[in-house]
Design a protein around this motif. Sequence first.
Motif, short mmCIF file in Angstrom:
data_model
loop_
_atom_site.label_atom_id
_atom_site.label_comp_id
_atom_site.label_asym_id
_atom_site.label_seq_id
_atom_site.Cartn_x
_atom_site.Cartn_y
_atom_site.Cartn_z
N UNK A 54 0.83 -1.21 0.00
CA UNK A 54 0.00 0.00 0.00
C UNK A 54 0.86 1.25 0.00
N UNK A 55 2.11 1.13 0.47
CA UNK A 55 3.03 2.26 0.62
C UNK A 55 2.41 3.36 1.49
N UNK A 56 1.65 2.94 2.51
CA UNK A 56 1.01 3.87 3.44
C UNK A 56 1.70 3.74 4.80
N UNK A 57 2.67 4.61 5.10
CA UNK A 57 3.46 4.48 6.33
C UNK A 57 2.62 4.43 7.61
N UNK A 58 1.58 5.24 7.70
CA UNK A 58 0.77 5.26 8.92
C UNK A 58 0.04 3.94 9.12
N UNK A 81 1.06 0.66 12.19
CA UNK A 81 0.11 0.14 13.19
C UNK A 81 0.30 -1.36 13.44
N UNK A 82 1.07 -2.04 12.60
CA UNK A 82 1.35 -3.46 12.81
C UNK A 82 2.55 -3.67 13.76
N UNK A 83 3.17 -2.58 14.20
CA UNK A 83 4.36 -2.64 15.04
C UNK A 83 4.06 -2.08 16.43
N UNK A 84 4.81 -2.55 17.42
CA UNK A 84 4.64 -2.03 18.77
C UNK A 84 5.09 -0.56 18.79
N UNK A 85 4.61 0.18 19.76
CA UNK A 85 4.96 1.59 19.89
C UNK A 85 6.48 1.75 20.03
N UNK A 97 7.47 3.51 16.71
CA UNK A 97 6.49 3.59 15.62
C UNK A 97 6.61 4.90 14.84
N UNK A 98 6.80 6.02 15.53
CA UNK A 98 6.93 7.30 14.84
C UNK A 98 8.16 7.33 13.94
N UNK A 99 9.24 6.74 14.39
CA UNK A 99 10.45 6.67 13.57
C UNK A 99 10.23 5.78 12.35
N UNK A 100 9.42 4.72 12.51
CA UNK A 100 9.08 3.85 11.38
C UNK A 100 8.32 4.65 10.32
N UNK A 108 10.19 -6.59 16.97
CA UNK A 108 11.53 -6.46 16.39
C UNK A 108 11.48 -6.87 14.92
N UNK A 109 12.23 -6.13 14.11
CA UNK A 109 12.36 -6.43 12.68
C UNK A 109 13.80 -6.17 12.29
N UNK A 110 14.49 -7.21 11.85
CA UNK A 110 15.88 -7.09 11.43
C UNK A 110 15.95 -7.49 9.96
N UNK A 111 16.36 -6.54 9.11
CA UNK A 111 16.36 -6.77 7.66
C UNK A 111 17.76 -6.62 7.09
N UNK A 112 18.16 -7.59 6.27
CA UNK A 112 19.38 -7.54 5.48
C UNK A 112 18.96 -7.47 4.03
N UNK A 113 19.43 -6.46 3.30
CA UNK A 113 18.92 -6.17 1.97
C UNK A 113 20.07 -5.84 1.02
N UNK A 114 19.99 -6.36 -0.20
CA UNK A 114 20.95 -6.06 -1.26
C UNK A 114 20.19 -5.62 -2.50
N UNK A 115 20.68 -4.58 -3.17
CA UNK A 115 20.06 -4.08 -4.40
C UNK A 115 20.87 -4.52 -5.62
N UNK A 116 20.15 -4.82 -6.69
CA UNK A 116 20.75 -5.16 -7.97
C UNK A 116 20.10 -4.28 -9.02
N UNK A 117 20.90 -3.61 -9.83
CA UNK A 117 20.36 -2.81 -10.92
C UNK A 117 19.78 -3.75 -11.98
#
Length: 137
Positions: free
Chosen positions: A28-32, A36-40, A54-57, A119-128
């Motif tokens: 949805x790309x709707x940050x708000x 709401x699926x995350x703890x405060x 949550x506000x920082x998210x 908690x959410x820990x993400x490891x991400x790599x981008x490829x053009x």
Amino acid sequence: MTQKLPLPPFTLETALIKVQAGEDAWNTRNPEKIAMAYTVDTEWRNRDQLINGREAVIHFLQGKWEKELDYRLKKELWAYTDNRIAVRFEYEYHNQKGEWFRAYGNENWEFDENGLMRKRYASINDVAILEAERRLL
């Protein structure tokens, strides 16, 4: 108290539901709404960034989608147990120059008793990629 179903402990069925709900929300790309699926006091590591609360998210996601345009995500359950889920994912986006990318990664999630992600820990790599190579339309 706010609950986000399904609640832990997870089964295969409920873990699959939780992963699909996450995919649907992020697309949805709707940050708000997503926040709401995350703890405060949620704790994230996203690439090299540490994000707390949550506000920082919300702030992080707003910035993300100012740079990652036409974002489209697909998540896949990797593993689950009790109150934790691991996913692999890929997403595609382009920048303001029109350059396309596919990002690959893994996330480790931990939920509280109300089904909110603590908690959410993400490891991400981008490829053009070329626009013609897109898979997630």
